[in-house]
Write a protein that holds these residues in place. Structure first.
Motif, mmCIF file in Angstrom:
data_model
loop_
_atom_site.group_PDB
_atom_site.id
_atom_site.type_symbol
_atom_site.label_atom_id
_atom_site.label_comp_id
_atom_site.label_asym_id
_atom_site.label_seq_id
_atom_site.Cartn_x
_atom_site.Cartn_y
_atom_site.Cartn_z
ATOM 1 N N SER B 2 33.159 54.968 35.115
ATOM 2 C CA SER B 2 34.321 54.248 35.652
ATOM 3 C C SER B 2 35.439 54.174 34.613
ATOM 4 O O SER B 2 35.208 54.304 33.415
ATOM 5 N N LEU B 3 36.676 53.993 35.123
ATOM 6 C CA LEU B 3 37.834 53.902 34.231
ATOM 7 C C LEU B 3 37.820 52.587 33.478
ATOM 8 O O LEU B 3 38.069 52.525 32.290
ATOM 9 N N ILE B 4 37.543 51.532 34.238
ATOM 10 C CA ILE B 4 37.538 50.211 33.630
ATOM 11 C C ILE B 4 36.462 49.389 34.326
ATOM 12 O O ILE B 4 36.276 49.498 35.536
ATOM 13 N N ALA B 5 35.725 48.619 33.541
ATOM 14 C CA ALA B 5 34.626 47.846 34.112
ATOM 15 C C ALA B 5 34.468 46.537 33.361
ATOM 16 O O ALA B 5 34.781 46.444 32.172
ATOM 17 N N THR B 6 34.020 45.515 34.063
ATOM 18 C CA THR B 6 33.720 44.255 33.395
ATOM 19 C C THR B 6 32.234 43.997 33.518
ATOM 20 O O THR B 6 31.586 44.422 34.482
ATOM 21 N N HIS B 7 31.686 43.299 32.520
ATOM 22 C CA HIS B 7 30.271 42.962 32.554
ATOM 23 C C HIS B 7 30.124 41.475 32.250
ATOM 24 O O HIS B 7 30.482 41.023 31.168
ATOM 25 N N ASN B 8 29.618 40.733 33.223
ATOM 26 C CA ASN B 8 29.438 39.280 33.067
ATOM 27 C C ASN B 8 30.698 38.591 32.554
ATOM 28 O O ASN B 8 30.627 37.661 31.750
ATOM 29 N N LEU B 9 31.842 39.046 33.023
ATOM 30 C CA LEU B 9 33.102 38.520 32.511
ATOM 31 C C LEU B 9 33.329 37.075 32.966
ATOM 32 O O LEU B 9 33.274 36.762 34.152
ATOM 33 N N THR B 10 33.570 36.200 31.981
ATOM 34 C CA THR B 10 33.922 34.817 32.290
ATOM 35 C C THR B 10 35.269 34.520 31.650
ATOM 36 O O THR B 10 35.502 34.870 30.499
ATOM 37 N N LEU B 11 36.166 33.904 32.436
ATOM 38 C CA LEU B 11 37.500 33.601 31.934
ATOM 39 C C LEU B 11 37.752 32.105 32.005
ATOM 40 O O LEU B 11 37.419 31.459 32.996
ATOM 41 N N ARG B 12 38.340 31.576 30.947
ATOM 42 C CA ARG B 12 38.725 30.162 30.938
ATOM 43 C C ARG B 12 40.203 30.053 30.619
ATOM 44 O O ARG B 12 40.718 30.759 29.770
ATOM 45 N N ILE B 13 40.868 29.149 31.336
ATOM 46 C CA ILE B 13 42.265 28.848 31.021
ATOM 47 C C ILE B 13 42.368 27.344 30.803
ATOM 48 O O ILE B 13 42.033 26.564 31.691
ATOM 49 N N GLY B 14 42.805 26.953 29.627
ATOM 50 C CA GLY B 14 42.932 25.535 29.298
ATOM 51 C C GLY B 14 41.627 24.778 29.501
ATOM 52 O O GLY B 14 41.610 23.667 30.004
ATOM 53 N N GLY B 15 40.510 25.393 29.086
ATOM 54 C CA GLY B 15 39.218 24.721 29.171
ATOM 55 C C GLY B 15 38.575 24.797 30.548
ATOM 56 O O GLY B 15 37.425 24.406 30.723
ATOM 57 N N GLN B 16 39.313 25.300 31.519
ATOM 58 C CA GLN B 16 38.775 25.363 32.867
ATOM 59 C C GLN B 16 38.285 26.782 33.176
ATOM 60 O O GLN B 16 38.997 27.749 32.906
ATOM 61 N N THR B 17 37.090 26.878 33.701
ATOM 62 C CA THR B 17 36.558 28.186 34.039
ATOM 63 C C THR B 17 37.191 28.653 35.348
ATOM 64 O O THR B 17 37.044 28.007 36.371
ATOM 65 N N VAL B 18 37.914 29.761 35.289
ATOM 66 C CA VAL B 18 38.552 30.264 36.504
ATOM 67 C C VAL B 18 37.751 31.405 37.125
ATOM 68 O O VAL B 18 37.870 31.677 38.318
ATOM 69 N N LEU B 19 36.940 32.061 36.314
ATOM 70 C CA LEU B 19 36.103 33.150 36.818
ATOM 71 C C LEU B 19 34.797 33.133 36.036
ATOM 72 O O LEU B 19 34.801 32.885 34.829
ATOM 73 N N ARG B 20 33.681 33.389 36.724
ATOM 74 C CA ARG B 20 32.435 33.485 35.943
ATOM 75 C C ARG B 20 31.601 34.679 36.399
ATOM 76 O O ARG B 20 31.565 35.024 37.580
ATOM 77 N N ASP B 21 30.987 35.305 35.429
ATOM 78 C CA ASP B 21 30.030 36.395 35.641
ATOM 79 C C ASP B 21 30.537 37.472 36.590
ATOM 80 O O ASP B 21 29.863 37.829 37.555
ATOM 81 N N VAL B 22 31.706 37.979 36.297
ATOM 82 C CA VAL B 22 32.262 39.000 37.184
ATOM 83 C C VAL B 22 31.886 40.395 36.687
ATOM 84 O O VAL B 22 32.101 40.729 35.521
ATOM 85 N N ASP B 23 31.277 41.171 37.573
ATOM 86 C CA ASP B 23 30.988 42.577 37.298
ATOM 87 C C ASP B 23 31.791 43.415 38.278
ATOM 88 O O ASP B 23 31.499 43.393 39.466
ATOM 89 N N ILE B 24 32.799 44.102 37.773
ATOM 90 C CA ILE B 24 33.495 45.030 38.659
ATOM 91 C C ILE B 24 33.693 46.341 37.922
ATOM 92 O O ILE B 24 33.635 46.400 36.693
ATOM 93 N N ALA B 25 33.915 47.395 38.693
ATOM 94 C CA ALA B 25 34.188 48.691 38.087
ATOM 95 C C ALA B 25 35.132 49.441 39.011
ATOM 96 O O ALA B 25 35.024 49.341 40.227
ATOM 97 N N VAL B 26 36.097 50.127 38.401
ATOM 98 C CA VAL B 26 37.011 50.950 39.193
ATOM 99 C C VAL B 26 36.855 52.391 38.733
ATOM 100 O O VAL B 26 36.908 52.677 37.536
ATOM 101 N N ASN B 27 36.616 53.283 39.696
ATOM 102 C CA ASN B 27 36.421 54.695 39.374
ATOM 103 C C ASN B 27 37.705 55.477 39.582
ATOM 104 O O ASN B 27 38.616 55.012 40.263
#
Lengths: 263, 257
Positions: B2-27
């Motif tokens: 894949s061109l770009i992929a995430t593995h268990n990606l978790t994102l926080r903004i200002g201490g707040q979790t906005v995304l958790r455990d994201v696995d995506i891939a774009v081919n």
């Protein structure tokens, strides 16, 4: 030629206009007017420090202005009340600077010289410092111009094309501190922000590109500096405020003709 | 790969979790669309992919020398900043005039190079943003609600342009969209996001997935889905409790495909 104090004053004014005008465009585009205020007002504290420790005034101002600019940059975007916070910092720094200067022992400091500038007392070495600082500030802006513009437009877009917006912000911060340090002798701590913002604002109606706006702001800044100097000489008025008055007048004129330029 | 992929990606903004455990891939070459309610982390995911947001946990893997073209959700140009379209396209790297003209053409506009950015119509503005994203011949085009503020025909035309670009340049497209009917028609794959990946797969699979229906309603065509979507926020929690089974189901179908 440099033995004539009027020539030295004129050259100092031109140097400050060149340093402040292009940088002022970024201050206007990024809506950082208060940022300029806070940094330039802190300059007075730098004067107090320099006098207390017998350092060159330029060095003291540069140090304090840089610290203040870095503090403001760090706080920026971290809290919602940035506007209020900058107001507190700007006026707090000014007041503390005034108090600090008054506490200096055995020193009769002419406060108004640092508040409103003392362009007619510019020496040859002052002139060397002013022009070195101006050239450094301009060199920084020219070197990073495209990247600075990208970061100003949109931080995410800049990041996506490989520009680090935080680094560009730091470059601007550095240029601002240098400009404040060289301008305090000419227009004083209270009016430095005016030399940043007014020429840029007056140049806006005449520009269709950022580069033209910066160049026009330079021209307007120089006219203000020389016009203010002449007015001050003719009417025996304080020079720093006279320069800013001429700049403000140019802004009014520019705003007046702006509607005529629209197709 | 894949061109770009995430593995268990978790994102926080200002201490707040906005995304958790994201696995995506774009081919390479595929069009992937992300849908989800407001505040579901769509824009944050895209910002992480372009490097503007650091992951709190997990990793992002990019193909070596990956070129990304990014079209932001909105771009506010301050009225004090004079900027022509050509000047805008020259940021941060100056481009030859021919390249600018050609790229504008690719994005579906002509004769705009000398115009002021602030004088453009909504549709022209979006196309100029698209042109800017295309300048570096991207492997993947990332668009964040690129049709926000465009009317129905305007956004339909914009999406047709995207498909044309994909056909001509062969780049992959990853976009966030609210226009569900367009999404269903144009995407190879749809990813439904709500703080995590609820379900993903071909448009048909996602449209049938219970999570998607919980978020967007049963109608996949335009108005009804959009209408339901506005009312779905209060159901988020109940939806969360039931999502696991359906999620596996969606992934299962994906694997079979």
């Amino acid at each position: 030629m440099l033995d004539d104090f009027l020539i030295r004053a004129g050259l100092a004014g031109i140097g400050v206009a060149f340093a402040a005008a292009p940088l002022g465009c970024f201050v206007v585009w990024r809506r950082m007017a208060y940022f300029g205020d806070a940094t330039s007002h802190a300059a007075l504290l730098g004067v107090a420090l320099a006098l207390a420790f017998e350092l060159p005034v330029f060095a003291g101002v540069l140090l304090v202005a840089l610290s203040m600019a870095l503090i403001v940059t760090a706080l920026n975007g971290r809290s919602l009340g940035t506007d209020t916070l900058l107001g507190v910092l700007a006026h707090g720094a000014l007041a503390i600077g005034l108090v600090a200067v008054s506490l200096l022992p055995n020193q009769r400091v002419d406060l108004s010289a640092y508040l409103f500038g003392e362009i007619l007392a510019v020496t040859k070495s002052d002139l060397a410092i002013i022009w070195s600082g101006a050239l450094l500030s301009i060199a920084l802006l020219v070197w990073r111009w495209q990247a600075l513009l990208s970061a100003t437009l949109n931080p995410d877009l800049a990041t996506a094309s490989g520009v680090n917006p935080r680094r560009e912000q730091l470059i601007l911060t550095l240029a601002l501190a240098v400009t404040v340090a060289v301008a305090i002798k000419v227009v004083g701590a209270l009016l430095i922000a005016a030399m940043l913002i007014i020429p840029a604002a007056a140049a806006r109606p005449f520009a269709r590109t950022p580069e033209v706006m910066a160049a026009t702001a330079c021209v307007i800044g120089v006219i203000a500096a020389l016009g203010g100097l002449a007015a001050s000489f003719a009417f025996d008025t304080p020079t720093g405020p006279s320069i800013v008055s001429v700049a403000a007048l140019l802004f009014v004129v520019s705003s007046g003709v702006a509607p005529l330029l629209k197709r | 790969m894949s061109l770009i992929a995430t593995h268990n990606l978790t994102l926080r903004i200002g201490g707040q979790t906005v995304l958790r455990d994201v696995d995506i891939a774009v081919n390479a070459g595929e069009i992937v669309t992300i849908v989800g309610p407001n505040g579901s982390g769509k824009s944050s995911l895209l910002r992480a992919l372009i490097g503007a947001l650091k992951p709190a946990a997990g990793t992002i893997t990019r193909a070596p020398d990956l070129r990304i073209g990014y079209v932001p959700q909105k771009l506010q140009i301050d009225a004090t900043l004079p900027l022509t379209v050509r000047g805008f396209l020259n940021l941060p790297r100056r481009q030859p005039r021919d390249t600018v003209a050609q790229t504008l053409l690719q994005a579906g506009v002509t004769d705009l190079a000398k115009k002021q950015m602030t004088d453009l119509s909504g549709g022209q503005f979006q196309r100029v943003l698209l042109a800017r994203a295309l300048l570096n011949k991207p492997h993947i085009l990332i668009l964040d609600e690129a049709t926000q503020g465009l009317d129905q025909p305007g956004s339909a035309a914009f999406y047709r342009q995207i498909e044309e670009v994909r056909r001509d340049m062969g780049c992959a497209v990853l976009m966030v969209s609210h226009d569900l009917h367009v999404v269903m028609a144009a995407s190879d794959r749809v990813l439904c996001l709500n703080g995590h990946v609820c379900c993903e797969g071909t448009p048909e699979i996602v449209a049938d997935a219970p999570e998607y229906r919980a978020l967007f309603g049963t109608g996949t065509q335009g108005a009804l889905a959009l209408y339901r979507h506005e009312h779905s926020h209060s159901h988020d929690h109940t939806h969360d409790h039931t999502h696991d089974a359906g999620c596996n189901h969606a992934h299962g179908d994906q694997d079979v495909r």
